[in-house]
Every structure is written in structure tokens, then in C-alpha cells.
Design a protein around this motif. Structure first.
Motif, mmCIF file in Angstrom:
data_model
loop_
_atom_site.group_PDB
_atom_site.id
_atom_site.type_symbol
_atom_site.label_atom_id
_atom_site.label_comp_id
_atom_site.label_asym_id
_atom_site.label_seq_id
_atom_site.Cartn_x
_atom_site.Cartn_y
_atom_site.Cartn_z
ATOM 1 N N SER A 5 0.843 -1.192 0.000
ATOM 2 C CA SER A 5 0.000 0.000 0.000
ATOM 3 C C SER A 5 0.885 1.250 0.000
ATOM 4 N N PRO A 6 0.475 2.281 -0.743
ATOM 5 C CA PRO A 6 1.224 3.535 -0.730
ATOM 6 C C PRO A 6 1.377 4.081 0.696
ATOM 7 N N ARG A 7 0.404 3.826 1.517
ATOM 8 C CA ARG A 7 0.456 4.289 2.904
ATOM 9 C C ARG A 7 1.649 3.686 3.653
ATOM 10 N N LYS A 8 1.900 2.397 3.426
ATOM 11 C CA LYS A 8 3.050 1.754 4.061
ATOM 12 C C LYS A 8 4.352 2.345 3.528
ATOM 13 N N VAL A 9 4.393 2.623 2.242
ATOM 14 C CA VAL A 9 5.597 3.212 1.656
ATOM 15 C C VAL A 9 5.869 4.578 2.273
ATOM 16 N N VAL A 10 4.829 5.391 2.410
ATOM 17 C CA VAL A 10 4.999 6.711 3.025
ATOM 18 C C VAL A 10 5.459 6.574 4.473
ATOM 19 N N GLN A 11 4.942 5.583 5.170
ATOM 20 C CA GLN A 11 5.393 5.369 6.549
ATOM 21 C C GLN A 11 6.875 5.016 6.582
ATOM 22 N N VAL A 12 7.329 4.209 5.643
ATOM 23 C CA VAL A 12 8.753 3.868 5.562
ATOM 24 C C VAL A 12 9.568 5.121 5.252
ATOM 25 N N ILE A 13 9.090 5.947 4.315
ATOM 26 C CA ILE A 13 9.797 7.193 3.980
ATOM 27 C C ILE A 13 9.921 8.070 5.219
ATOM 28 N N PHE A 14 8.818 8.229 5.932
ATOM 29 C CA PHE A 14 8.820 9.050 7.136
ATOM 30 C C PHE A 14 9.820 8.503 8.155
ATOM 31 N N GLN A 15 9.788 7.212 8.410
ATOM 32 C CA GLN A 15 10.708 6.609 9.379
ATOM 33 C C GLN A 15 12.155 6.698 8.898
ATOM 34 N N ALA A 16 12.373 6.539 7.604
ATOM 35 C CA ALA A 16 13.737 6.606 7.065
ATOM 36 C C ALA A 16 14.327 8.008 7.225
ATOM 37 N N ARG A 17 13.497 9.007 7.094
ATOM 38 C CA ARG A 17 13.976 10.377 7.259
ATOM 39 C C ARG A 17 14.291 10.684 8.713
ATOM 40 N N GLU A 18 13.724 9.922 9.616
ATOM 41 C CA GLU A 18 13.986 10.059 11.048
ATOM 42 C C GLU A 18 14.936 8.954 11.522
ATOM 43 N N LYS A 19 15.757 8.468 10.614
ATOM 44 C CA LYS A 19 16.573 7.274 10.852
ATOM 45 C C LYS A 19 17.409 7.340 12.121
ATOM 46 N N GLN A 20 17.979 8.479 12.419
ATOM 47 C CA GLN A 20 18.826 8.573 13.604
ATOM 48 C C GLN A 20 18.034 8.238 14.870
ATOM 49 N N VAL A 21 16.758 8.564 14.875
ATOM 50 C CA VAL A 21 15.915 8.332 16.038
ATOM 51 C C VAL A 21 15.258 6.960 15.974
ATOM 52 N N ALA A 22 14.890 6.515 14.770
ATOM 53 C CA ALA A 22 13.995 5.357 14.648
ATOM 54 C C ALA A 22 14.537 4.234 13.775
ATOM 55 N N GLU A 23 15.847 4.090 13.673
ATOM 56 C CA GLU A 23 16.383 3.063 12.776
ATOM 57 C C GLU A 23 15.939 1.659 13.178
ATOM 58 N N ALA A 24 15.952 1.353 14.448
ATOM 59 C CA ALA A 24 15.525 0.017 14.891
ATOM 60 C C ALA A 24 14.050 -0.206 14.568
ATOM 61 N N GLU A 25 13.240 0.824 14.770
ATOM 62 C CA GLU A 25 11.814 0.733 14.450
ATOM 63 C C GLU A 25 11.610 0.535 12.948
ATOM 64 N N LEU A 26 12.373 1.272 12.141
ATOM 65 C CA LEU A 26 12.291 1.152 10.684
ATOM 66 C C LEU A 26 12.678 -0.249 10.242
ATOM 67 N N ARG A 27 13.790 -0.759 10.761
ATOM 68 C CA ARG A 27 14.220 -2.118 10.409
ATOM 69 C C ARG A 27 13.158 -3.149 10.791
ATOM 70 N N ALA A 28 12.564 -2.990 11.958
ATOM 71 C CA ALA A 28 11.535 -3.927 12.417
ATOM 72 C C ALA A 28 10.288 -3.830 11.529
ATOM 73 N N PHE A 29 9.903 -2.615 11.146
ATOM 74 C CA PHE A 29 8.730 -2.415 10.305
ATOM 75 C C PHE A 29 8.913 -3.090 8.949
ATOM 76 N N ILE A 30 10.076 -2.871 8.325
ATOM 77 C CA ILE A 30 10.349 -3.490 7.032
ATOM 78 C C ILE A 30 10.486 -5.007 7.196
ATOM 79 N N GLY A 31 11.176 -5.433 8.236
ATOM 80 C CA GLY A 31 11.384 -6.865 8.473
ATOM 81 C C GLY A 31 10.085 -7.627 8.663
ATOM 82 N N ALA A 32 9.053 -6.973 9.173
ATOM 83 C CA ALA A 32 7.770 -7.629 9.420
ATOM 84 C C ALA A 32 6.891 -7.712 8.166
#
Length: 107
Positions: free
Chosen positions: A5-32
Motif C-alpha cells: 500500500s502507498p500508505r506503508k511506503v509513506v510510513q517507511v519514507i517518514f521513518q527513514a527520514r527520522e533514521k537517527q531516532v527510529a532506525e531500529a523501528e524502521l528495520r523492524a517495520f520493514i522486516g515484518a
């Protein structure tokens, strides 16, 4: 056809731009994500960096599935400009990240 879904892609973009704060969360989101969603993320990234054209989305997804050898979250998170490529990939296939983002945050 995009298999995420485009919504999931946008969520990944948002988390990726906040990578310094949320890298573990981003990795977990993509991994799931399921394999189809992961392949679509990779394909959108490749389209965004102009490895593939927008009209080659199905081919890019098939290649991403066939050539997956590294965990997707590692491959993408370690890629410079990952969020920018994803955004450009969505735009290339005719989806406005800004419109999706508005819908995402309005809910």
C-alpha cells in the motif's frame, strides 16, 4: 502492480527520514513485511534511482524477489538516499507521496 500500500511506503519514507531516532523501528517495520511488500519497496527504490523505468515495475518486482539475498531492511536502510529514492519511485508510478501523507496524518 504495486504489491504494497502507498500508505506503508509513506510510513517507511517518514521513518527513514527520522533514521537517527527510529532506525531500529524502521528495520523492524520493514522486516515484518511479507515478501511481496519487501520486493515492491526494493522495486520502488530502484525506479526512484532510475535503475528501472516506471513502466518496468513488474519486472523490477520480479527481479527483487529473484535476487533477494540480504535482509531487505539491511539492504534498504544502508542505502544512501533511500527515502528520496522511495519518494521518487512513488512519483514515477503516478502516486503523490504528499497526498498519501496527508491522508495518513488526517486519520
Amino acid at each position: 502492480m504495486l504489491e504494497i500500500s502507498p500508505r506503508k511506503v509513506v510510513q517507511v519514507i517518514f521513518q527513514a527520514r527520522e533514521k537517527q531516532v527510529a532506525e531500529a523501528e524502521l528495520r523492524a517495520f520493514i522486516g515484518a513485511m511479507n515478501e511481496d511488500e519487501k520486493a515492491s519497496l526494493v522495486a520502488l527504490t530502484w525506479i526512484g534511482r532510475e535503475t528501472y523505468e516506471a513502466g518496468e515495475l513488474a519486472e523490477a518486482i520480479a527481479t527483487a524477489k529473484a535476487e533477494a539475498s540480504t535482509p531487505t531492511e539491511n539492504y534498504l536502510v544502508n542505502m544512501p538516499l533511500f527515502a528520496d529514492y522511495l519518494e521518487a519511485g512513488l512519483e514515477a508510478i503516478g502516486i503523490s507521496p504528499a497526498d498519501v501523507e496527508e491522508d495518513f496524518f488526517d486519520r
